[in-house]
Write a protein that holds these residues in place. Sequence first.
Motif, PDB file in Angstrom:
ATOM      1  N   GLY A 152       0.781  -1.233   0.000  1.00 32.16           N
ATOM      2  CA  GLY A 152       0.000   0.000   0.000  1.00 32.16           C
ATOM      3  C   GLY A 152       0.814   1.285   0.000  1.00 32.16           C
ATOM      4  O   GLY A 152       0.312   2.348   0.381  1.00 32.16           O
ATOM      5  N   LEU A 153       2.076   1.196  -0.436  1.00 29.74           N
ATOM      6  CA  LEU A 153       2.924   2.381  -0.552  1.00 29.74           C
ATOM      7  C   LEU A 153       2.967   2.839  -2.008  1.00 29.74           C
ATOM      8  O   LEU A 153       2.688   2.052  -2.915  1.00 29.74           O
ATOM      9  CB  LEU A 153       4.347   2.051  -0.092  1.00 29.74           C
ATOM     10  N   PRO A 154       3.365   4.085  -2.270  1.00 27.60           N
ATOM     11  CA  PRO A 154       3.562   4.513  -3.658  1.00 27.60           C
ATOM     12  C   PRO A 154       4.653   3.666  -4.319  1.00 27.60           C
ATOM     13  O   PRO A 154       5.612   3.235  -3.665  1.00 27.60           O
ATOM     14  CB  PRO A 154       4.016   5.973  -3.532  1.00 27.60           C
ATOM     15  N   GLU A 155       4.519   3.461  -5.602  1.00 29.16           N
ATOM     16  CA  GLU A 155       5.470   2.635  -6.355  1.00 29.16           C
ATOM     17  C   GLU A 155       6.917   3.093  -6.151  1.00 29.16           C
ATOM     18  O   GLU A 155       7.838   2.277  -6.030  1.00 29.16           O
ATOM     19  CB  GLU A 155       5.097   2.728  -7.843  1.00 29.16           C
ATOM     20  N   SER A 156       7.127   4.398  -6.077  1.00 25.37           N
ATOM     21  CA  SER A 156       8.491   4.941  -6.002  1.00 25.37           C
ATOM     22  C   SER A 156       8.979   5.121  -4.567  1.00 25.37           C
ATOM     23  O   SER A 156      10.027   5.738  -4.340  1.00 25.37           O
ATOM     24  CB  SER A 156       8.538   6.292  -6.714  1.00 25.37           C
TER      25      SER A 156
END
Length: 311
Positions: A152-156
């Motif tokens: 659930g984190l941003p891809e980057s």
Amino acid sequence: MKNVPTLDIRRYDSDRDAFVAELGAAYREFGFCCISGHGIDPALVDGAYDAFKRFFALPAETKMKYHVPGSGGARGYTPFKVETAKDSSYPDLKEFWHVGREIPRDSKFADVMPPNLWPEEVPDFKAYGYGLFEALDQLGTRVLRALALHIGLPESYFEDKTDQGNSILRPIHYPPITEDNIPNVRAGAHEDINFITLLVGASAEGLEVLTREGQWLPITTRGDAIVVNIGDMLQRLTNHVYPSTTHRVVNPQNENARKPRYSVPFFLHPNPDVVLDPLPQCVTPDNPSRYDTSMTSHEYLMQRLREIKLI
């Protein structure tokens, strides 16, 4: 028997949701996955292995020119029977070399990330060694993108936390086993210290991972697959959502025990100042925070290097 899956990373672009789900499931179950379709040139891998073998074939006194006492083996050569797995009574039967990240010498991390050494006796060692370092660093970044999405984190999320990471490419030589009465383990049971480890050319038998059920599961790869496993720093950061799994290298129970074994893991580390506190996304009522003290990745690394007798 369950097996560690092999997943084609090209599916990250063609079938992202399913790939991320399958990758996340593999890591939650095993802490290990094999990655194919990565596009690293086989000629780079073969050339690197060839250069590393030529270095390890040099006379001991020549290799010792590149040993830096007191450095924890951070760069250059570490001879046989120095590193000892945590809580093990036997040192590991291996010699190795460390290639680190090339950073500007005025970097804020220059004091903890020394310049590389390169053996003049093997002129193409640097080109192959650093070429493979960069290729595996880029692949590791791609794997971390998928792992970030899975929790659930941003891809980057990880990219500015690993772009100056204290990562290490470690060519290893395990000599042929010539005596019958020495311990049957070339590298003792251990967990890795770093974020993730990428092992290229793990075609030789010997690598085993400890399953949740307490069984040792052999891992050998086919084709271009690279073994990628979770290390203790990422386990801590994800509050054990991604487990760092115990593994070892054993002697084959056949004539291969009498042959040398070569292995080239890449240990992808976060930047030295990254704080390894559990991520809020990984702390739940069912999985409360397991850590109550803050630590940077460099502090954690130093603590662990003392435990395995490298410093």
